[in-house]
Design an enzyme around this catalytic site. Structure first.
Site, PDB file in Angstrom:
ATOM      1  N   GLU A 119       0.867  -1.113  -0.064  1.00 48.48           N
ATOM      2  CA  GLU A 119       0.017  -0.232  -0.061  1.00 48.48           C
ATOM      3  C   GLU A 119       0.826   1.227  -0.031  1.00 48.48           C
ATOM      4  O   GLU A 119       0.321   2.466  -0.557  1.00 48.48           O
ATOM      5  CB  GLU A 119      -0.781   0.004   1.184  1.00 48.48           C
ATOM      6  CG  GLU A 119      -1.919  -1.212   1.053  1.00 48.48           C
ATOM      7  CD  GLU A 119      -2.997  -1.014  -0.183  1.00 48.48           C
ATOM      8  OE1 GLU A 119      -3.586   0.162   0.007  1.00 48.48           O
ATOM      9  OE2 GLU A 119      -2.909  -1.878  -0.844  1.00 48.48           O
ATOM     10  N   SER A 385     -44.093 -19.606 -16.715  1.00 48.55           N
ATOM     11  CA  SER A 385     -45.040 -20.770 -16.432  1.00 48.55           C
ATOM     12  C   SER A 385     -44.898 -21.267 -15.194  1.00 48.55           C
ATOM     13  O   SER A 385     -45.958 -22.148 -14.683  1.00 48.55           O
ATOM     14  CB  SER A 385     -44.932 -21.806 -17.705  1.00 48.55           C
ATOM     15  OG  SER A 385     -45.023 -21.511 -18.928  1.00 48.55           O
TER      16      SER A 385
END
Length: 657
Positions: A119, A385
């Protein structure tokens, strides 16, 4: 004198007299210099104006910045949550239940080194903004033509997480930099790093390194190994994508990248890198079911609300079954990952319920790491359906029988001409055959004959809560429902005809056993009579045995259900039951684009069959017995007209239907 008045001599300060002339200075040279450097003054003026405007803009931005003076290094912490399945096995943990904050001095050096290597390598050398890193990221992004590197420091990320929104604007970026400088002036480097590690997101609902260590490895952060530390550091770039709860192989590969970075920056030796890379990282068992995170996300907030003590540690007892959950995840992914079986569908959802509506399994999508959108409870799609089960149940309540004959022939209502799948028609057939082979035109005839309002009220009585449009297309499921909603309504076909209420939480207590909430064990009302229930179960089992749902069959198991497919293959469904479990499966595409040729009898039915074959059996519920008469006399012409008024009316007109 006149000439002197018309042409007066220049004033003394304008006269180019020898005493005013500088030695060696020539008037021509001064004029040339003015022309050559005349642009300097306006350019300088422009810069001054821009500077003043910029300064004013920065002042306005600074006025809106939050104050960091009240930032507490030890903020009040949200209580941790432990989720248990219906047998008391741990499903997941959320939050830092132990309530201990991360401190740099308490963490292993290699954990800090891993985070910094990924980082912010120069964290201890800059004052909140790393100009070198920002420049390097800018160049890399320009070369790639897209964002491939981020230039934000840990201090900047902390400022954004604490005070700002995630929007990507110039104003937000400038505010981030200002706050970074303020944080550096207010706190020490170790304090800033502690704040960051205590608040950064590690995926799977884990905020902070302590919660992440518990979530993934079941231990405190100070006890992590080098490999585990590298894995956690690797999550920071993309927590959901690299989460070991979602994909252990991808997480391990990312951890190897972190170890390489640590070696390249001199933070670990070659021997340490090799040893850590070759040591398997074992994820805690409760974190090994990624799909369960959909379920946990769904009930986490409800659990805190029911408990009434949001800052206390909570133990939540749920209805989920871990084994059923794993079977559901495997069934869904195995079909969708197979191009031949998926038939163009890229997403899916599955919900399985116990007879009382308790959620036994919930899969909200194909990959939780890629998308946390829970399609099982949030996606609203047309059931097609699969809605016919309610049409026929209402018809049987109204007096029709499975043996009644209706015409399976083309029909038209004004400009609307509904068609059967594949434009295939069978002529006069029984209602049983029409249901088993999913005739659209017969379903519409039956709904019109029974009454659309009656059909809608029955569906609502069983558990459909979405608004049902009372037009002729209702019989074909042209409105929208969620998979959870459809599964809830279908449960009445499998629990003796009772109304089921979907739920997930049975009890909430504190770690010392104090009960804060307990669900009342109430039986639902009977919503289907024995005659209707018996007929519907018989027909649903015929669908799987001989009809459109044959892919859902499992040798030696009694399975019933109904398939559903909408126009252009946008949605495909299978809803049904086996033993005491009821499930609804949807597959399709998130953008509602056609999914190849995926029909309800394809991917959804296959998923259901695979799920039932591998999930634990749920005890069956005794069904009410109603014996269908062996002989039912054929209705006379007058009775036939009463039962099928549409065909009779069209026949009298001499028209075609």
């Amino acid at each position: 004198m006149a000439n002197d008045r018309r042409n007066p001599p220049p004033p003394p300060w304008r006269r180019d007299t020898p005493e005013r002339r500088s030695p060696g200075r020539k008037p021509a040279a001064r004029s040339s210099a003015r022309k050559r450097f005349g642009w300097v003054r306006p350019v300088l003026s422009l810069f001054v104006v821009i500077g003043l405007i910029g300064a004013g803009w920065l002042v306005m931005i600074a006025r809106d910045l939050p104050s960091i003076d009240t930032l507490d290094l030890d903020p009040p912490r949200m209580g941790g949550l432990v989720f248990l399945d219906h047998e008391g096995r741990t499903i997941a943990r959320r939050g830092a239940g132990h309530g201990r904050e991360a401190r740099v001095d308490d963490l292993p050096d290699y954990l800090i080194d891993a985070v910094l290597a990924v980082e912010d390598r120069r964290f201890y050398d800059h004052m909140g903004i790393d100009l070198r890193g920002t420049t390097r990221a800018l160049i890399a992004n320009l070369r790639a033509g897209r964002v491939v590197q981020g230039g934000s420091t840990i201090t900047q990320q902390l400022a954004k997480n604490l005070f700002l929104t995630p929007e990507r604007t110039l104003t937000r970026k400038v505010q981030e930099m200002m706050l970074a400088f303020a944080l550096e002036a207010r706190f020490s480097k170790d304090e800033i790093l502690s704040l960051y590690l205590d608040r950064v997101y590690f995926g799977a609902g884990a905020w902070g390194v302590e919660a992440a260590a518990q979530r993934y490895f079941g231990r405190d952060a100070r006890d992590l190994t080098l490999g585990e530390a590298a894995l956690l550091a690797g999550l920071l770039k993309a927590p959901s994508r690299y989460s070991p709860a979602s994909d252990t192989a991808r997480a391990a590969a990312r951890a190897t990248v972190v170890l390489d970075l640590m070696y390249e920056t001199g933070r670990i030796s070659e021997e340490e890198r090799i040893e850590a890379a070759n040591t398997p990282v074992r994820v805690a068992r409760e974190a090994s079911s990624p799909g369960a995170q959909y379920f946990v996300d769904w009930i986490a907030e409800e659990a805190r609300e029911l408990a009434g003590e949001p800052r206390a540690d909570l133990v939540i007892h749920t209805t989920l079954d871990i084994d059923a959950q794993r079977a559901a995840e495997q069934a869904l992914t195995s079909v969708l990952d197979n191009d031949e079986l998926s038939r163009g569908a890229t997403q899916g959802a599955l919900v399985a319920l116990a007879p009382d509506g308790g959620v036994r399994a919930m899969v909200g999508g194909r990959d939780y790491a890629q998308s946390q959108f829970n399609r099982a409870v949030l996606a609203r799609r047309q059931p097609g359906s699969a809605f016919k089960a309610f049409v026929y149940a209402a018809a049987f309540e109204g007096g029709l029988r499975p043996s009644d004959i209706r015409d399976d022939l083309p029909i038209a209502f004004g400009d609307w001409s509904p068609q059967n799948y594949g434009d295939q028609y069978r002529g006069p057939i029984s209602l049983r055959d029409a249901f088993v082979h999913s005739s659209n035109v017969v379903a519409i005839r039956v709904a019109e004959e029974t009454g659309r309002g009656y059909v809608a009220r029955l569906a609502e009585r069983l558990g459909i809560e979405s608004e049902i449009r009372l037009d002729r297309s209702m019989a074909l499921g042209s409105f929208e429902v969620t998979p959870l909603e459809l599964a809830t309504a279908y449960t009445a076909f499998n629990n003796g005809g009772q109304r089921a209420y979907s739920h997930a939480i049975t009890r909430i207590e504190t770690p010392d056993g104090t009960v804060l909430y307990e669900r009342e064990d109430t039986r639902g009302l009977i919503v289907l009579d024995a005659r209707t229930l018996t007929r519907m179960r018989s027909m649903m089992e015929d669908v799987v045995r001989d009809g459109t749902g044959r892919a859902a069959s499992v040798p030696g198991r009694t399975i019933g259900g109904k398939t559903g497919t909408t126009n252009d293959f946008r949605d495909a469904w299978f809803a049904g039951y086996s033993d005491g479990i009821t499930a609804a499966i949807w597959v399709g595409n998130d953008d509602s684009s056609p999914a190849g040729n995926a029909v309800g009898g394809g991917p959804p039915a296959s998923i259901f069959g695979s799920f039932v074959a591998h999930a634990p059996r749920e005890p069956s519920v005794a069904q009410p017995v109603w014996n269908e008469p062996v002989y039912e006399p054929e209705p006379d012409a007058e009775d036939e007209e009463r039962r099928d008024p549409i065909s009779s009316f069209l026949a009298r007109l001499g028209g075609r239907d």
